[in-house]
Design a protein around this motif. Structure first.
Motif, PDB file in Angstrom:
ATOM      1  N   LYS A 110     -36.050  30.871  52.387  1.00 18.71           N
ATOM      2  CA  LYS A 110     -37.198  29.973  52.276  1.00 18.71           C
ATOM      3  C   LYS A 110     -37.964  30.004  53.587  1.00 18.71           C
ATOM      4  O   LYS A 110     -37.371  29.857  54.662  1.00 18.71           O
ATOM      5  CB  LYS A 110     -36.752  28.528  52.040  1.00 18.71           C
ATOM      6  CG  LYS A 110     -36.427  28.180  50.639  1.00 18.71           C
ATOM      7  CD  LYS A 110     -36.187  26.671  50.556  1.00 18.71           C
ATOM      8  CE  LYS A 110     -35.691  26.289  49.196  1.00 18.71           C
ATOM      9  NZ  LYS A 110     -35.375  24.861  49.125  1.00 18.71           N
ATOM     10  N   GLN A 160     -33.895  19.178  53.961  1.00 14.92           N
ATOM     11  CA  GLN A 160     -33.841  20.639  54.064  1.00 14.92           C
ATOM     12  C   GLN A 160     -32.908  21.024  55.205  1.00 14.92           C
ATOM     13  O   GLN A 160     -32.964  20.437  56.277  1.00 14.92           O
ATOM     14  CB  GLN A 160     -35.236  21.218  54.349  1.00 14.92           C
ATOM     15  CG  GLN A 160     -36.168  21.129  53.197  1.00 14.92           C
ATOM     16  CD  GLN A 160     -35.694  21.963  52.016  1.00 14.92           C
ATOM     17  OE1 GLN A 160     -35.178  23.061  52.172  1.00 14.92           O
ATOM     18  NE2 GLN A 160     -35.860  21.402  50.833  1.00 14.92           N
ATOM     19  N   GLN A 163     -32.094  31.724  56.998  1.00 13.80           N
ATOM     20  CA  GLN A 163     -32.443  31.698  55.584  1.00 13.80           C
ATOM     21  C   GLN A 163     -33.381  30.554  55.207  1.00 13.80           C
ATOM     22  O   GLN A 163     -33.852  30.488  54.081  1.00 13.80           O
ATOM     23  CB  GLN A 163     -31.173  31.613  54.739  1.00 13.80           C
ATOM     24  CG  GLN A 163     -30.345  32.870  54.790  1.00 13.80           C
ATOM     25  CD  GLN A 163     -31.116  34.080  54.289  1.00 13.80           C
ATOM     26  OE1 GLN A 163     -31.574  34.099  53.150  1.00 13.80           O
ATOM     27  NE2 GLN A 163     -31.295  35.082  55.128  1.00 13.80           N
ATOM     28  N   ASN A 164     -33.628  29.632  56.134  1.00 13.70           N
ATOM     29  CA  ASN A 164     -34.489  28.490  55.859  1.00 13.70           C
ATOM     30  C   ASN A 164     -35.261  28.172  57.137  1.00 13.70           C
ATOM     31  O   ASN A 164     -34.760  27.464  58.016  1.00 13.70           O
ATOM     32  CB  ASN A 164     -33.642  27.296  55.399  1.00 13.70           C
ATOM     33  CG  ASN A 164     -34.433  26.285  54.615  1.00 13.70           C
ATOM     34  OD1 ASN A 164     -35.592  26.479  54.282  1.00 13.70           O
ATOM     35  ND2 ASN A 164     -33.794  25.159  54.318  1.00 13.70           N
ATOM     36  N   CYS A 184     -44.271  26.280  50.917  1.00 10.88           N
ATOM     37  CA  CYS A 184     -42.914  26.805  50.880  1.00 10.88           C
ATOM     38  C   CYS A 184     -42.922  28.057  50.025  1.00 10.88           C
ATOM     39  O   CYS A 184     -43.416  28.046  48.896  1.00 10.88           O
ATOM     40  CB  CYS A 184     -41.934  25.785  50.297  1.00 10.88           C
ATOM     41  SG  CYS A 184     -40.235  26.409  50.212  1.00 10.88           S
ATOM     42  N   GLU A 191     -40.406  31.210  48.662  1.00  4.65           N
ATOM     43  CA  GLU A 191     -39.051  31.737  48.515  1.00  4.65           C
ATOM     44  C   GLU A 191     -39.129  33.240  48.291  1.00  4.65           C
ATOM     45  O   GLU A 191     -39.980  33.714  47.540  1.00  4.65           O
ATOM     46  CB  GLU A 191     -38.340  31.080  47.333  1.00  4.65           C
ATOM     47  CG  GLU A 191     -37.928  29.664  47.593  1.00  4.65           C
ATOM     48  CD  GLU A 191     -37.089  29.075  46.464  1.00  4.65           C
ATOM     49  OE1 GLU A 191     -36.547  29.845  45.639  1.00  4.65           O
ATOM     50  OE2 GLU A 191     -36.993  27.846  46.419  1.00  4.65           O
ATOM     51  N   ASP A 233     -36.414  37.030  48.540  1.00  2.95           N
ATOM     52  CA  ASP A 233     -35.100  37.597  48.825  1.00  2.95           C
ATOM     53  C   ASP A 233     -35.006  38.119  50.250  1.00  2.95           C
ATOM     54  O   ASP A 233     -33.978  37.999  50.893  1.00  2.95           O
ATOM     55  CB  ASP A 233     -34.763  38.711  47.834  1.00  2.95           C
ATOM     56  CG  ASP A 233     -34.533  38.169  46.428  1.00  2.95           C
ATOM     57  OD1 ASP A 233     -34.103  36.997  46.295  1.00  2.95           O
ATOM     58  OD2 ASP A 233     -34.792  38.905  45.464  1.00  2.95           O
ATOM     59  N   GLY A 267     -42.884  37.220  47.667  1.00  2.34           N
ATOM     60  CA  GLY A 267     -42.638  35.791  47.729  1.00  2.34           C
ATOM     61  C   GLY A 267     -43.121  35.029  46.506  1.00  2.34           C
ATOM     62  O   GLY A 267     -44.068  35.432  45.835  1.00  2.34           O
ATOM     63  N   ARG A 315     -43.634  28.090  46.136  1.00  2.00           N
ATOM     64  CA  ARG A 315     -42.942  26.961  45.512  1.00  2.00           C
ATOM     65  C   ARG A 315     -43.621  25.625  45.798  1.00  2.00           C
ATOM     66  O   ARG A 315     -43.444  24.674  45.055  1.00  2.00           O
ATOM     67  CB  ARG A 315     -41.492  26.890  45.991  1.00  2.00           C
ATOM     68  CG  ARG A 315     -40.677  28.109  45.642  1.00  2.00           C
ATOM     69  CD  ARG A 315     -40.524  28.237  44.146  1.00  2.00           C
ATOM     70  NE  ARG A 315     -39.644  29.358  43.828  1.00  2.00           N
ATOM     71  CZ  ARG A 315     -39.703  30.019  42.704  1.00  2.00           C
ATOM     72  NH1 ARG A 315     -40.588  29.692  41.785  1.00  2.00           N
ATOM     73  NH2 ARG A 315     -38.893  31.024  42.474  1.00  2.00           N
TER      74      ARG A 315
END
Length: 156
Positions: free
Chosen positions: A2, A41, A96-97, A132, A134, A136, A143, A146
């Protein structure tokens, strides 16, 4: 992965240089409203432009969501940076975030690059706008958008 993208809050119009423009009281309030969307988050990192208004924005978010990690200042998040360069830096990161705190026109161009594969798409990002995405892994056009929100969306 994310990637959260936050444009700085409203800033003063006048300062000795663009880099030194500080947030206004309204800008601080905008950021506080938007930071609430980041509550809960598990951010791995907050990366911010070196410009004062972006640093102040990141600090407000950090305090409001009680993030223990510090804000990392990165030179590749300034207004006129190339979003492809940002993508190259993101590809080298393991988090990852991530929260990126930056400026127009970079934020809109980065969203377009991540979602559409080019930087010409139109994504409105008013001051304190939050997106936001998302994906992989960080690559152009992969992307999924979201969230695209602004303080006006939450205050009306």
């Amino acid at each position: 992965m994310k990637i959260w993208i936050l444009r700085h809050g409203q800033a003063q119009g006048l300062a000795p240089s663009d880099e030194l423009r500080a947030l206004t009281d309204e800008g601080r309030e905008e950021v506080q409203v938007m930071a609430a969307q980041l509550a809960g988050q598990s951010l791995d990192a907050v990366l911010a432009s070196p410009y004062l208004r972006a640093q102040q924005t990141a600090q407000i978010v950090q305090q409001q969501i009680q993030l223990r990690r510090g804000v990392a200042t990165v030179a590749w998040l300034t207004p006129d940076d190339d979003p492809r360069r940002v993508l190259d830096f993101l590809a080298e990161r393991a988090e990852q975030n991530l929260l990126l705190v930056s400026h127009q026109p970079l934020v809109s161009q980065l969203i377009s690059l991540l979602v559409e594969g080019h930087r010409a798409g139109h994504y409105p990002m008013p001051t304190a706008g939050l997106a936001c995405i998302e994906l992989d892994f960080p690559a152009a056009g992969l992307g999924q958008l979201r969230l695209l929100s602004s303080p006006a969306d939450l205050l009306n």
